[in-house]
Design a protein around this motif. Sequence first.
Motif, PDB file in Angstrom:
ATOM      1  N   ASP A  79       1.088  -1.025  -0.024  1.00 22.66           N
ATOM      2  CA  ASP A  79      -0.447  -0.067   0.019  1.00 22.66           C
ATOM      3  C   ASP A  79       0.853   1.511   0.360  1.00 22.66           C
ATOM      4  O   ASP A  79       0.751   2.320  -0.656  1.00 22.66           O
ATOM      5  CB  ASP A  79      -0.739   0.161   1.203  1.00 22.66           C
ATOM      6  CG  ASP A  79      -2.209   1.105   1.112  1.00 22.66           C
ATOM      7  OD1 ASP A  79      -2.663   0.933  -0.611  1.00 22.66           O
ATOM      8  OD2 ASP A  79      -2.578   1.458   1.618  1.00 22.66           O
ATOM      9  N   ARG A  92       2.096   1.734  -3.812  1.00 19.21           N
ATOM     10  CA  ARG A  92       1.452   2.127  -4.209  1.00 19.21           C
ATOM     11  C   ARG A  92       0.174   3.967  -4.523  1.00 19.21           C
ATOM     12  O   ARG A  92       0.720   4.522  -5.093  1.00 19.21           O
ATOM     13  CB  ARG A  92      -0.322   1.456  -4.097  1.00 19.21           C
ATOM     14  CG  ARG A  92      -1.332   1.845  -4.899  1.00 19.21           C
ATOM     15  CD  ARG A  92      -2.987   1.154  -4.047  1.00 19.21           C
ATOM     16  NE  ARG A  92      -3.271   1.570  -3.008  1.00 19.21           N
ATOM     17  CZ  ARG A  92      -4.045   2.430  -2.461  1.00 19.21           C
ATOM     18  NH1 ARG A  92      -3.932   3.362  -3.906  1.00 19.21           N
ATOM     19  NH2 ARG A  92      -3.869   2.330  -1.636  1.00 19.21           N
ATOM     20  N   TRP A 127      -3.198  -2.420  -9.453  1.00 20.84           N
ATOM     21  CA  TRP A 127      -3.371  -2.771  -7.700  1.00 20.84           C
ATOM     22  C   TRP A 127      -3.689  -3.510  -7.017  1.00 20.84           C
ATOM     23  O   TRP A 127      -4.820  -3.580  -6.868  1.00 20.84           O
ATOM     24  CB  TRP A 127      -2.640  -1.903  -7.234  1.00 20.84           C
ATOM     25  CG  TRP A 127      -1.095  -1.357  -6.102  1.00 20.84           C
ATOM     26  CD1 TRP A 127      -1.579  -1.803  -4.600  1.00 20.84           C
ATOM     27  CD2 TRP A 127       0.043  -1.629  -6.643  1.00 20.84           C
ATOM     28  NE1 TRP A 127      -0.072  -1.951  -4.856  1.00 20.84           N
ATOM     29  CE2 TRP A 127       0.806  -1.176  -4.998  1.00 20.84           C
ATOM     30  CE3 TRP A 127       0.728  -0.975  -7.537  1.00 20.84           C
ATOM     31  CZ2 TRP A 127       2.708  -1.710  -5.438  1.00 20.84           C
ATOM     32  CZ3 TRP A 127       2.159  -0.622  -7.718  1.00 20.84           C
ATOM     33  CH2 TRP A 127       3.077  -1.027  -6.404  1.00 20.84           C
ATOM     34  N   PRO A 128      -3.196  -4.237  -6.562  1.00 24.73           N
ATOM     35  CA  PRO A 128      -4.090  -5.701  -5.258  1.00 24.73           C
ATOM     36  C   PRO A 128      -4.968  -4.658  -3.953  1.00 24.73           C
ATOM     37  O   PRO A 128      -3.772  -3.431  -3.324  1.00 24.73           O
ATOM     38  CB  PRO A 128      -2.775  -6.435  -5.149  1.00 24.73           C
ATOM     39  CG  PRO A 128      -1.803  -6.978  -5.953  1.00 24.73           C
ATOM     40  CD  PRO A 128      -1.603  -5.467  -6.438  1.00 24.73           C
ATOM     41  N   SER A 129      -6.004  -4.438  -3.651  1.00 23.20           N
ATOM     42  CA  SER A 129      -6.143  -4.542  -2.780  1.00 23.20           C
ATOM     43  C   SER A 129      -5.369  -4.400  -1.243  1.00 23.20           C
ATOM     44  O   SER A 129      -5.184  -5.952  -0.738  1.00 23.20           O
ATOM     45  CB  SER A 129      -7.827  -4.921  -2.283  1.00 23.20           C
ATOM     46  OG  SER A 129      -8.305  -4.573  -1.337  1.00 23.20           O
ATOM     47  N   ARG A 130      -5.672  -3.405  -0.648  1.00 24.81           N
ATOM     48  CA  ARG A 130      -4.527  -3.844   0.539  1.00 24.81           C
ATOM     49  C   ARG A 130      -5.714  -4.649   1.786  1.00 24.81           C
ATOM     50  O   ARG A 130      -5.125  -4.876   3.086  1.00 24.81           O
ATOM     51  CB  ARG A 130      -4.300  -2.436   0.818  1.00 24.81           C
ATOM     52  CG  ARG A 130      -6.604  -1.206   1.586  1.00 24.81           C
ATOM     53  CD  ARG A 130      -6.573  -0.567   2.301  1.00 24.81           C
ATOM     54  NE  ARG A 130      -5.623   0.655   1.955  1.00 24.81           N
ATOM     55  CZ  ARG A 130      -5.742   2.365   2.087  1.00 24.81           C
ATOM     56  NH1 ARG A 130      -6.378   2.364   2.916  1.00 24.81           N
ATOM     57  NH2 ARG A 130      -5.271   3.244   1.084  1.00 24.81           N
ATOM     58  N   TYR A 131      -6.785  -5.287   1.391  1.00 24.86           N
ATOM     59  CA  TYR A 131      -7.620  -6.193   2.410  1.00 24.86           C
ATOM     60  C   TYR A 131      -7.062  -7.015   1.506  1.00 24.86           C
ATOM     61  O   TYR A 131      -7.587  -8.571   2.554  1.00 24.86           O
ATOM     62  CB  TYR A 131      -8.729  -5.271   2.235  1.00 24.86           C
ATOM     63  CG  TYR A 131      -9.193  -4.745   2.247  1.00 24.86           C
ATOM     64  CD1 TYR A 131      -9.204  -3.905   3.620  1.00 24.86           C
ATOM     65  CD2 TYR A 131     -10.141  -3.085   1.862  1.00 24.86           C
ATOM     66  CE1 TYR A 131      -8.958  -2.574   4.692  1.00 24.86           C
ATOM     67  CE2 TYR A 131      -9.786  -1.641   2.001  1.00 24.86           C
ATOM     68  CZ  TYR A 131      -9.532  -1.544   3.129  1.00 24.86           C
ATOM     69  OH  TYR A 131      -9.989  -0.590   4.100  1.00 24.86           O
ATOM     70  N   LYS A 132      -5.941  -7.311   1.182  1.00 24.65           N
ATOM     71  CA  LYS A 132      -6.362  -9.170   0.113  1.00 24.65           C
ATOM     72  C   LYS A 132      -4.551  -9.089   0.781  1.00 24.65           C
ATOM     73  O   LYS A 132      -3.833  -8.307   0.674  1.00 24.65           O
ATOM     74  CB  LYS A 132      -6.149  -8.922  -0.255  1.00 24.65           C
ATOM     75  CG  LYS A 132      -6.221  -9.859  -1.626  1.00 24.65           C
ATOM     76  CD  LYS A 132      -6.752 -10.619  -3.456  1.00 24.65           C
ATOM     77  CE  LYS A 132      -5.605 -11.186  -4.158  1.00 24.65           C
ATOM     78  NZ  LYS A 132      -5.136 -10.538  -5.682  1.00 24.65           N
TER      79      LYS A 132
END
Length: 670
Positions: free
Chosen positions: A352, A355, A447-452
């Motif tokens: 994150d 990002r 960009w992959p989620s911060r929740y993943k």
Amino acid sequence: MATPYAGFMLLCAAVLTSPASAALKQASFLESQFLRPRSDVDVGSSEVLQKSYPILYKEDPNILHVTVMSSVHQLTLSVNHEKIVDVRTIAENITTNTVDFTPWDTSSGLYIMVLHPTSGRLMMKRVLMTQEFGSALELPTVLQSVTPGRILVMAVKNDASLNLSKKSRDFLTAMGVSSAIDLQFRQSLAWVGTVGGRVWAEATIQERRVKGSGQWSSPVTLEVDVPRLMNDVSCFNYSQNKERERASFCNKYEGYGQLCSCENPAPLQYRAPLLENSQIEDVPLIIIASNRPSYLYRSLVSVLRQAGGTLNRIHVMVDGHHQEVVDLLQLVQVSYTMHNATGVSRAARISDHYRLSLSTAFSLFPKAPKVILLEEDLLAAQDFFSFFNQTAWLLDEDPSLWCISAWNDLSSLHIAHDTRLLRRVETLPGLGWMVTREVAHELLLKWPSRYKEHDWDLWARSQEVMNGRECVVPDVGRTFHFGLSGTHSPGLLHVAFFAGRPVPALPYTELQNVHRLKMEEYEEDVIRRLEDDPLYLNTSLHPCHPDFIPRNTTGGRPVLLFIDMRTFIDYIAWKVFARCLGLWDLDTRASHRGLYNFFFYDTEVFVIGYPFSDYSYLKLPWVNVMEVKYISSLEKFNYVAPSHRFRFRRPEVEKMVQFWDVPKPRFDFR
Ligand SMILES: *[C@@H]1O[C@H](CO)[C@@H](O)[C@H](O)[C@H]1NC(C)=O
Ligand SMILES: *[C@@H]1O[C@H](CO)[C@@H](O)[C@H](O)[C@H]1NC(C)=O
Ligand SMILES: *[C@@H]1O[C@H](CO)[C@@H](O)[C@H](O)[C@H]1NC(C)=O
Ligand SMILES: *[C@@H]1O[C@H](CO)[C@@H](O)[C@H](O)[C@H]1NC(C)=O
Ligand SMILES: *[C@@H]1O[C@H](CO)[C@@H](O)[C@H](O)[C@H]1NC(C)=O
Ligand SMILES: *[C@@H]1O[C@H](CO)[C@@H](O)[C@H](O)[C@H]1NC(C)=O
Ligand SMILES: *[C@@H]1O[C@H](CO)[C@@H](O)[C@H](O)[C@H]1NC(C)=O
């Protein structure tokens, strides 16, 4: 011929025409080619600890009452009965005091704490996990970065001895830590001294304990009265604003070496020369930072003092609010942005942070067509900007490239060969890299989620993201990874893969055939070299056999060999091969269409991953393919190889490489 320049040319010419003459390599130009040890002189000078106690300090009739407690589960430091450090084991099981190995947590190790000699305030606290292999490598740097006159407190929590090398023990002994030389497993130790001055006290108990017997060591508590120094006499020029600011910074924090040195203070503002004929004037350098300000300072100095390292292009992205980081950046007048990254795990938070940094960078520099990213635990080689300057245009001209990276995953001591040479690799090496606005935009969208749960660099290396594109890397990397704290298994990884890496020492190296890095041209060159009478290696020797690849007896012909590789991510045979030859082996990196190309000492090697590689057609019927038949044999390789640096020596370069001084591994290999 005797001049370094002639020698240098000869080395490069050798790559193009007759590699046989590479044997003429001499130490004289190697010295000019590679970084000398401790090149970050502005940061820690090796004499600091020997300097005498400054006489300008006057002792106060009052004293500082210092109390240090060292034990397995707790470490405390108090000054005048006020507790200022209290570290306790986090993830342990105190009830099972009979079990010798509770899980090692990151709070174990040797604590280095610095107190202000007047106020007794805590100025610095670092923990070095010297119980882990190779982690004492930072010891000299950390200790040498402390200003003379400060009160230094060292104490062990849990254990500091398990993998503490003789060299580190000698170093501590020379500083006056008398029990360092035979510090035992889980021996408690507390020590107080003045840097450049005298040792005030040391406490320890030597106990006979048998490892694994479930015995814990006894805690020790040290109480000592240290004479307090009269009001802090600062050596900096108080009639200058910036110097006053420096004095106040240096009065508050420790661990900055010459930034806070009276005798030879580092400049607060470096006057970096402009990059000649710069093609990257509008490309900013973004430094990704968290809370390791002394690392950040070293990294900053490495870019600020080289051509192109002007303040207007440098911007630091800080994750979280850390006062010391802010004070440092204000002192050296480097701009910064703070943000709070979040994520379900540490890795997701780092992702994150990346990002946010990438998107902020392009909005802060709206005209920037590209950015260069550098992490705070990397030192830049002196031609760092020049390297990007010479290669940046490739990203505009060749859509099959998506980054230029200063790091080459394979470029360790015995592999680094020619500072002018570039290659294409189908991976994202990171560790100092340049990306265009368009590609960054594309990355940010997916960009992959911060929740993943995810690792951003693994994600960025995936086929889905790279999508067939490649990065350009130098044969000899342009960054040096020095950070040990804040990483997993830091010492091992460092000793095996990072400590021995050379970087070029010259401020300018003209890169060779940059235009041949474009897709078509590169392909032509690769095919021409592959088809031009290479030496097919058909050997029944195991790749770990010392004669598997001849180091310089091929008469200049490159060696060509085949290893089993079924898919892009199939690295089973590569792992064995790479481990045996001392290359990065944790996954498959630095290949180009299934081809790995590097120099093993003076022999150029082409390794073709068969049948996956596009170059598999070169396999002749009589040539065998190296296979790993029993997957179980891989289990032996499921750890980082600490012995690489001892098996692949290169004495003529070693003395120039930072951190060469690594402890010998205690366990046997093979
Ligand atoms: C190459 O090999 C020759 C003879 O085997 C040796 O004399 C020479 O020192 C070697 N060169 C290098 C750079 O190792
Ligand atoms: C502590 O150790 C005991 C014995 O091994 C175990 O039963 C217990 O679950 C452990 N407690 C914790 C909190 O890990
Ligand atoms: C430290 O040394 C011990 C043996 O002395 C070894 O078993 C252990 O794996 C080492 N730890 C690390 C992290 O290197
Ligand atoms: C301190 O700075 C002032 C103003 O720049 C200068 O005039 C003076 O000479 C400096 N003093 C010393 C000791 O360098
Ligand atoms: C980050 O979080 C801290 C504490 O939660 C808060 O004080 C600060 O304002 C936040 N910073 C930003 C840039 O959001
Ligand atoms: C920057 O790149 C330009 C164009 O390739 C080149 O002429 C110039 O010499 C380079 N300067 C440096 C310092 O690398
Ligand atoms: C190549 O190596 C294989 C396996 O070691 C062997 O069977 C074969 O005879 C070799 N071929 C030649 C031409 O040496």
